[in-house]
Design a protein around this motif. Structure first.
Motif, short mmCIF file in Angstrom:
data_model
loop_
_atom_site.label_atom_id
_atom_site.label_comp_id
_atom_site.label_asym_id
_atom_site.label_seq_id
_atom_site.Cartn_x
_atom_site.Cartn_y
_atom_site.Cartn_z
N ARG A 237 25.59 7.83 -14.15
CA ARG A 237 25.94 8.98 -13.31
C ARG A 237 27.42 9.30 -13.47
O ARG A 237 28.19 8.53 -14.03
CB ARG A 237 25.61 8.71 -11.85
N MET A 238 27.79 10.46 -12.94
CA MET A 238 29.17 10.91 -13.03
C MET A 238 30.07 9.95 -12.25
O MET A 238 29.83 9.65 -11.08
CB MET A 238 29.31 12.33 -12.47
N ASN A 239 31.12 9.48 -12.92
CA ASN A 239 32.06 8.56 -12.30
C ASN A 239 33.40 8.73 -12.98
O ASN A 239 33.50 8.59 -14.20
CB ASN A 239 31.55 7.12 -12.44
N TYR A 240 34.44 9.06 -12.23
CA TYR A 240 35.77 9.26 -12.80
C TYR A 240 35.78 10.32 -13.90
O TYR A 240 36.46 10.18 -14.91
CB TYR A 240 36.34 7.94 -13.33
N GLY A 241 34.98 11.35 -13.70
CA GLY A 241 35.03 12.48 -14.62
C GLY A 241 34.17 12.38 -15.85
O GLY A 241 34.20 13.27 -16.70
N SER A 242 33.38 11.31 -16.01
CA SER A 242 32.47 11.19 -17.15
C SER A 242 31.21 10.46 -16.72
O SER A 242 31.18 9.84 -15.64
CB SER A 242 33.15 10.46 -18.32
N ILE A 243 30.18 10.54 -17.54
CA ILE A 243 28.93 9.86 -17.23
C ILE A 243 29.07 8.39 -17.65
O ILE A 243 29.29 8.10 -18.83
CB ILE A 243 27.74 10.50 -17.97
N GLU A 244 28.93 7.50 -16.67
CA GLU A 244 29.12 6.08 -16.94
C GLU A 244 27.94 5.27 -16.43
O GLU A 244 27.23 5.69 -15.50
CB GLU A 244 30.40 5.58 -16.25
N PHE A 245 27.73 4.11 -17.03
CA PHE A 245 26.75 3.17 -16.52
C PHE A 245 27.37 2.39 -15.37
O PHE A 245 28.49 1.89 -15.47
CB PHE A 245 26.31 2.20 -17.62
N LEU A 246 26.60 2.29 -14.30
CA LEU A 246 27.00 1.51 -13.14
C LEU A 246 25.82 0.63 -12.74
O LEU A 246 24.68 1.09 -12.72
CB LEU A 246 27.40 2.42 -11.97
N GLY A 247 26.10 -0.62 -12.43
CA GLY A 247 25.02 -1.51 -12.03
C GLY A 247 25.27 -2.93 -12.48
O GLY A 247 26.40 -3.30 -12.86
N PRO A 248 24.21 -3.76 -12.46
CA PRO A 248 24.36 -5.17 -12.83
C PRO A 248 24.93 -5.36 -14.24
O PRO A 248 24.54 -4.65 -15.17
CB PRO A 248 22.93 -5.71 -12.74
N TYR A 249 25.85 -6.29 -14.36
CA TYR A 249 26.45 -6.72 -15.63
C TYR A 249 27.39 -5.70 -16.27
O TYR A 249 27.94 -5.97 -17.34
CB TYR A 249 25.36 -7.11 -16.66
N VAL A 250 27.57 -4.56 -15.62
CA VAL A 250 28.51 -3.58 -16.17
C VAL A 250 29.92 -4.18 -16.20
O VAL A 250 30.68 -4.00 -17.17
CB VAL A 250 28.48 -2.27 -15.37
N GLY A 251 30.28 -4.90 -15.14
CA GLY A 251 31.59 -5.53 -15.10
C GLY A 251 31.80 -6.52 -16.23
O GLY A 251 32.90 -6.66 -16.77
N VAL A 252 30.72 -7.22 -16.61
CA VAL A 252 30.81 -8.19 -17.70
C VAL A 252 31.13 -7.49 -19.01
O VAL A 252 32.00 -7.91 -19.78
CB VAL A 252 29.50 -9.00 -17.82
N VAL A 253 30.41 -6.38 -19.28
CA VAL A 253 30.63 -5.64 -20.53
C VAL A 253 32.01 -5.00 -20.53
O VAL A 253 32.70 -4.98 -21.55
CB VAL A 253 29.52 -4.59 -20.73
N ALA A 254 32.44 -4.49 -19.37
CA ALA A 254 33.78 -3.88 -19.29
C ALA A 254 34.85 -4.93 -19.56
O ALA A 254 35.83 -4.65 -20.28
CB ALA A 254 33.98 -3.26 -17.91
N THR A 255 34.67 -6.13 -19.02
CA THR A 255 35.62 -7.21 -19.27
C THR A 255 35.63 -7.60 -20.75
O THR A 255 36.69 -7.85 -21.34
CB THR A 255 35.29 -8.43 -18.40
N ALA A 256 34.42 -7.64 -21.35
CA ALA A 256 34.33 -7.96 -22.78
C ALA A 256 35.07 -6.92 -23.61
O ALA A 256 35.74 -7.26 -24.60
CB ALA A 256 32.87 -8.03 -23.21
#
Length: 410
Positions: A237-256
């Protein structure tokens, strides 16, 4: 003449599509300029930054690009913006042609720019990235002969959109680096102090991206596109001006992604420590490799990022950097695929449908391949076999063993 004719014809088509004289399958590429940028323009014109708008994620000098249509008050905001984007596009071409005439640069650089930019479609002129790319190209073309000017321009570009700071990574050790980095540091410090003192809220971009997810077009997003097919409990969904994935393990991939970016920085530092030869093209080769690395490891790979890479690829081609040519053409190919995933089939990307995922996989695969090829070529030309590197006449072509000649750096 053929080059100029191709440039004029392709740019006219871009402008006609943006002005909706000609139909483009997905007209919403105009939204950023006609809605978001124009809204920011109203706020900035009042003497303030849109500090409360989380979609404002840009360094303070980006305001200059957003405000620039005010230079053409006889046109509406969108029309003025598109015209100025075309002017910056033309400026890049003129710089490449001047280098060809004055310094014997190759013709391939101008062709890469003329062909590569329109492959992105109307998005090329519907974002301010073509403006900052013009600053970056000017900085690179000046870096070898006028390192102070090149460094200062890189700093200005960094205050517009951060990534031009990477242009400094390839300056030859010694006096060239001291001049370029010193000028960049002074320019950046002066601008930063000015913004902090006289433009309240201008540094808010530093905290506006802390809660970002993983943008659906990024390399890391492929994990969630595939996971969706197997029941992953998240959303796009739209987040910070672009379509982004939000949900489980997103933080893990972002950290990676952040760890990969740190690893890329570490590799670039290791390369600088090991490099033994700088040719007149090394600074551009290194900048191209650096921006490729930081693009593919980012949580966000927006379509307009391709303009950065096409601009740097054009400079590498102009400087006759044979080792980088495979990466140059991989970037051009990735740009052609990008217009398919955005805007033409973007809904399929957002919904993780097979065609959308395939387009993202191909585009990102081409970028990863370009990054690997570029880095290998850079390493081979400066570290592995310096004796085999072509050495054009001039002191910058000699092995430097950690030091560079002071000639041509005044």
């Amino acid at each position: 003449m053929r080059l100029l004719a191709v440039w004029a014809a392709t740019r006219l088509l871009l402008l006609l599509c943006l002005l909706q004289v000609l139909a483009f399958p997905e007209p919403y590429v105009n939204t950023d300029v006609e809605v978001i940028y124009r809204g920011w323009y109203e706020v900035l014109s009042g003497g303030a930054y849109p500090a409360d708008d989380v979609t404002w994620q840009y360094p303070p000098a980006a305001a200059l690009a957003i405000l620039s249509p005010g230079l053409l008050p006889f046109l509406g905001y969108p029309e003025a913006f598109y015209v100025l984007a075309a002017v910056c596009d033309a400026a890049v071409l003129l710089m490449l042609l001047f280098g060809r005439r004055r310094y014997g640069h190759g013709p391939a650089g101008a062709w890469v720019w003329v062909v590569g930019l329109p492959l992105l479609g109307p998005t090329s002129y519907a974002r301010y990235d073509v403006m900052v790319t013009a600053v970056a190209v000017a900085a690179l073309l000046l870096m070898a002969r006028r390192p102070r000017v090149g460094g200062a321009l890189a700093a200005v570009g960094a205050w517009v959109k951060v990534w031009p700071a990477l242009l400094l990574v390839g300056t030859a050790r010694g006096r060239a680096t001291r001049l370029a980095w010193g000028a960049a540091a002074l320019t950046a410090a002066g601008l930063g102090a000015g913004f902090a003192l006289f433009a309240p809220g201008s540094l808010g971009f530093l905290t506006h991206q802390r809660e970002r997810g993983v943008e659906v077009e990024s390399l890391g997003a492929l994990v969630f596109h595939v996971a969706r097919w197997f029941g992953w409990d998240g959303e796009a969904r739209m987040n910070y001006g672009s379509i982004e994935f939000l949900g489980p393990y997103v933080g893990v991939v972002a950290t990676a992604s952040l760890l990969l970016t740190a690893a890329a920085f570490g590799w670039l530092l290791w390369w600088r420590l090991r490099a033994r030869v700088w040719t007149p093209a090394t600074y551009a080769d290194a900048a191209f490799a650096a921006v490729l690395l930081f693009t593919v490891t980012s949580r966000v790979i927006s379509p307009q990022y391709m303009l950065w890479l096409v601009g740097l690829a054009a400079v590498c081609a102009a400087l006759r950097s044979a080792g980088q040519l495979p990466a140059v053409w991989l970037v051009v190919a990735a740009t052609a695929v990008t217009v398919l995933e955005f805007p033409l089939f973007f809904s399929m990307v957002v919904e993780s449908r097979p065609l959308g995922v395939a387009l993202i996989a191909v585009r990102n695969g081409l970028l990863v391949a370009a990054a690997v090829v570029s880095c290998v070529a850079l390493w081979r030309s400066t570290v592995v076999a310096p004796a085999a590197v072509p050495r054009p006449a001039g002191p910058l072509s000699r092995p430097v063993s950690g030091r560079s000649s002071d000639a041509n750096t005044r």
